[in-house]
Design a protein around this motif. Structure first.
Motif, short mmCIF file in Angstrom:
data_model
loop_
_atom_site.label_atom_id
_atom_site.label_comp_id
_atom_site.label_asym_id
_atom_site.label_seq_id
_atom_site.Cartn_x
_atom_site.Cartn_y
_atom_site.Cartn_z
N SER A 100 13.31 4.88 -1.12
CA SER A 100 12.88 5.95 -0.21
C SER A 100 13.29 5.57 1.20
CB SER A 100 11.36 6.14 -0.28
OG SER A 100 11.00 6.52 -1.58
N TYR A 101 13.42 6.61 2.04
CA TYR A 101 14.02 6.42 3.37
C TYR A 101 13.08 6.93 4.46
CZ TYR A 101 18.06 5.70 0.40
OH TYR A 101 18.90 5.23 -0.58
N PRO A 102 13.39 6.59 5.74
CA PRO A 102 12.53 7.05 6.84
C PRO A 102 12.30 8.57 6.78
CG PRO A 102 14.07 5.43 7.66
CD PRO A 102 14.45 5.69 6.22
N GLY A 103 11.05 8.95 6.99
CA GLY A 103 10.67 10.36 6.90
C GLY A 103 10.01 10.67 5.57
N ASP A 104 10.36 9.90 4.53
CA ASP A 104 9.76 10.16 3.21
C ASP A 104 8.31 9.69 3.17
OD1 ASP A 104 12.03 11.26 2.17
OD2 ASP A 104 12.74 9.44 1.18
N ILE A 105 7.56 10.32 2.27
CA ILE A 105 6.18 9.90 2.00
C ILE A 105 6.18 9.32 0.59
CG2 ILE A 105 3.77 10.63 1.88
CD1 ILE A 105 5.01 11.26 4.61
N VAL A 106 5.70 8.08 0.46
CA VAL A 106 5.67 7.42 -0.84
C VAL A 106 4.22 7.19 -1.24
CG1 VAL A 106 6.36 5.36 -2.11
CG2 VAL A 106 7.81 6.25 -0.33
N GLY A 107 3.90 7.40 -2.50
CA GLY A 107 2.56 7.13 -3.00
C GLY A 107 2.54 5.79 -3.71
N LEU A 108 1.69 4.88 -3.25
CA LEU A 108 1.62 3.56 -3.86
C LEU A 108 0.31 3.42 -4.61
CD1 LEU A 108 2.96 1.41 -0.88
CD2 LEU A 108 4.26 2.43 -2.77
N HIS A 109 0.36 2.99 -5.87
CA HIS A 109 -0.86 2.78 -6.65
C HIS A 109 -1.62 1.62 -6.02
CE1 HIS A 109 -0.13 5.67 -9.80
NE2 HIS A 109 1.13 5.40 -9.60
N ASP A 110 -2.90 1.83 -5.84
CA ASP A 110 -3.69 0.89 -5.04
C ASP A 110 -4.92 0.45 -5.82
OD1 ASP A 110 -4.88 -0.47 -2.94
OD2 ASP A 110 -5.80 1.33 -2.14
N THR A 111 -5.12 -0.85 -5.88
CA THR A 111 -6.31 -1.36 -6.58
C THR A 111 -7.42 -1.70 -5.59
OG1 THR A 111 -5.30 -3.54 -6.47
CG2 THR A 111 -5.02 -2.30 -8.53
N GLY A 112 -7.28 -1.23 -4.37
CA GLY A 112 -8.32 -1.51 -3.38
C GLY A 112 -7.82 -2.37 -2.22
N ASN A 113 -6.49 -2.55 -2.14
CA ASN A 113 -5.94 -3.37 -1.05
C ASN A 113 -5.88 -2.62 0.28
OD1 ASN A 113 -5.20 -5.80 -2.45
ND2 ASN A 113 -3.66 -4.57 -3.52
N PHE A 114 -5.65 -1.29 0.19
CA PHE A 114 -5.31 -0.56 1.41
C PHE A 114 -6.49 0.08 2.12
CE2 PHE A 114 -1.15 -0.14 -0.88
CZ PHE A 114 -0.42 -0.88 0.03
N ARG A 115 -6.34 0.20 3.44
CA ARG A 115 -7.21 1.03 4.27
C ARG A 115 -6.31 2.02 5.01
NH1 ARG A 115 -10.37 -3.23 8.09
NH2 ARG A 115 -11.34 -4.54 6.51
N ILE A 116 -6.90 3.09 5.45
CA ILE A 116 -6.14 4.03 6.27
C ILE A 116 -5.73 3.32 7.56
CG2 ILE A 116 -6.45 6.07 7.73
CD1 ILE A 116 -7.93 7.27 5.27
N GLY A 117 -4.45 3.48 7.94
CA GLY A 117 -3.97 2.84 9.16
C GLY A 117 -3.24 1.54 8.90
#
Length: 531
Positions: free
Chosen positions: A356-373
């Motif tokens: 994927s390239y700049p501008g694209d939105i990618v969905g990453l499967h998350d087990t609880g690692n991420f926070r918004i920001g």
């Protein structure tokens, strides 16, 4: 294809409007013209039989409103278009504010009959603060509404924009005949009997061509010529640079429900809208064409598929190329993560992407690692700015209504808070949980989703809180100790263990600040990045 070519192909934009201005319908019709869907779901306020493509949460289908931002991608005329359809309802404004950090431009939808409404004003202000290029689409021309020039004045005055009409309606409501496209010098006729098909477009080199009189009648043709003359004398010529810098806003007219004026909007948009833009981080300005990958999480969505309990983190790519199965640094945690199945989106349909390239939105499967920001990079330690959590405006105690499902409730609350649907505060004194939201409707959404997605039931209890204030102080100081002793009943921790003072009135906040000058109170959670 080189990285620069990939970047130049991409347009990532959001659609904003007051509820019911026709935003979700416009999104659908853009997809229809992009060949991404074959048939539009008729979006009826409460009778959603087929469901709008972008409204994929069950509660949205029932209520007929968009409550979560959805991401839709499609190809059109050799461009990759990424649309972020945002909730219009004010109770979900925070989701929209965060989404605006991930777009390079915006389409503002205005209802021809209602004109500029309150929520539109607020959202446009956020875009102006961020200098986001805006394009205005005046919708529902097949209904009776305000005069085109009155609307242009209203958009200028109420929203503080400098408008340039790039199309003009011929008649309105029952007299609506079509649109004169100033950008391409052509007329598109409105054929009543072909409402879901688009009437032919006829190109004219000269507005005085007598054929126009034959098509729309002498009276309408004379009025059209007069109005075009007026536009030339009153409004400046379109200046792409001024538009990209947020100093000029082109305006298009149409009727999304009848597929009218939508193709014209899309054709002009891919010509004039900006490609992915540089973004400011806490270290430097990051440019899209840089070789190394950077991106940030602007949204987290639990249970995209309720059967699989999956959480997806939506990442906007800012620079470089994102590749499947490569290690990337989650800056806040300082740890490396690898993603075996990054997703590209089409509403609720997802497909695994290799690059994927700049501008694209990618969905990453998350087990609880991420926070918004959160920021992800190839290794560089930097963080992107400006994705705040605001102090909520509504607060309630949340209670477990089914003792056997305490685990499910805890998990559900935890995941929904990570999404940014609402904020959780745990009282220091007794451990009771308080939910804070921007709008009252979110309490219903939380209750509904806890029951239907997690099998947990909750009830609410009122509590009198005016504002949540994040506390910044030297916790060893005598002043803080005194503050903590006196305010013990009003202190809580947020989800990230930050201390929060739950004040019952603005007077209390004022008195506290006077009495404890070294205990700083903030109304935004990311105060360390904001101040």
């Amino acid at each position: 294809m080189s990285l620069e070519q990939e970047i130049s192909k991409r347009k990532t934009f959001g659609i904003i409007a007051h509820p019911d201005a026709g935003k979700t319908t416009l999104t659908e019709k853009l997809l229809l013209f992009g060949g991404a869907i074959q048939e539009a779901g008729a979006v009826k306020s409460n009778k959603i039989k087929k469901g709008a493509t972008s409204d994929f949460m069950e509660i949205e289908r029932q209520r007929g409103i968009s409550v979560a931002t959805s991401v839709l991608a499609f190809e059109y005329k050799d461009h990759k278009i990424n649309i972020l359809d945002t909730p219009g309802h004010k109770d979900f404004a925070e989701d929209t504010y965060r989404t605006l950090t991930a777009v390079d431009s915006v389409i503002v939808v205005v209802d021809v009959a209602k004109g500029v409404e309150e929520q539109t004003e607020k959202l446009v202000k956020v875009c102006q603060m961020r200098n986001i290029p805006m394009l205005v689409f005046i919708n529902k021309l097949d209904r009776e509404g305000k005069d085109a020039f009155d609307l242009l004045d209203e958009v200028e005055q109420k929203l503080g924009l400098n408008v340039v009409p790039l199309s003009l309606p011929i008649g309105m409501g029952s007299d609506f005949q079509g649109i004169y496209n100033i950008w391409e010098n052509n007329i598109q006729l409105f054929l009543e009997e072909k409402k879901q098909k688009v009437g032919d477009t006829v190109k004219f080199e000269d507005i005085n061509d007598p054929k126009i009189d034959g098509m729309i009648g002498a009276k309408a043709a004379a009025q059209l010529r007069e109005e075009l003359e007026l536009i030339e004398s009153v409004y400046p010529a379109f200046d792409r640079e001024a538009y990209i810098n947020g100093n000029q806003q082109p305006v298009f007219f149409g009727s999304a429900l009848n597929n009218f004026g939508v193709r014209e909007l899309l054709d002009a948009f891919i010509e004039i809208a900006p490609m992915p833009q540089p973004k400011e981080s806490d270290q430097r300005i990051v440019k899209p064409e840089e070789k190394n990958f950077t991106g940030f999480v602007f949204k987290i969505h639990a249970n995209m598929d309720p059967k699989h309990r999956d959480r997806l983190a939506f990442v906007k790519i800012v620079s470089g190329t994102f590749k499947r199965n490569e290690n990337y640094l989650l800056v806040r945690e300082g740890k490396k993560l690898k993603f075996s199945s990054p997703n590209a989106f089409f509403a609720d349909k997802k497909e695994v992407v290799e690059e994927s390239y700049p501008g694209d939105i990618v969905g990453l499967h998350d087990t609880g690692n991420f926070r918004i920001g959160d920021t992800l990079t190839s290794g560089e330690k930097l963080s992107f700015k400006g994705i705040p959590s605001f102090s909520p405006e509504h607060f309630r105690f949340i209670n477990n209504d089914d003792p056997l499902k305490a685990k499910q409730l805890a998990k559900g609350i935890d995941q929904l808070m990570d999404e940014g649907v609402a904020q959780l505060f745990v009282m220091e004194m007794n451990g009771r949980k308080i939910i804070g939201t921007v709008g009252a409707l979110q309490f219903e959404v939380i209750q509904y989703r806890l029951e239907h997605e997690y099998g947990a039931k909750c009830t609410y209890e009122p509590i009198s809180i005016h504002k949540a204030c994040w506390v910044e102080a030297d916790e060893k100081s005598a002043e803080f100790q005194e503050f903590a002793r006196l305010k013990q009943r009003f202190l809580a921790k947020d989800k990230y263990d930050q201390l929060v003072f739950l004040a019952d009135s603005s007077f209390t906040i004022h008195m506290t600040q006077e009495k404890f000058p070294n205990v700083k109170l903030h109304f935004i959670s990311e105060f360390r990045h904001q101040d």
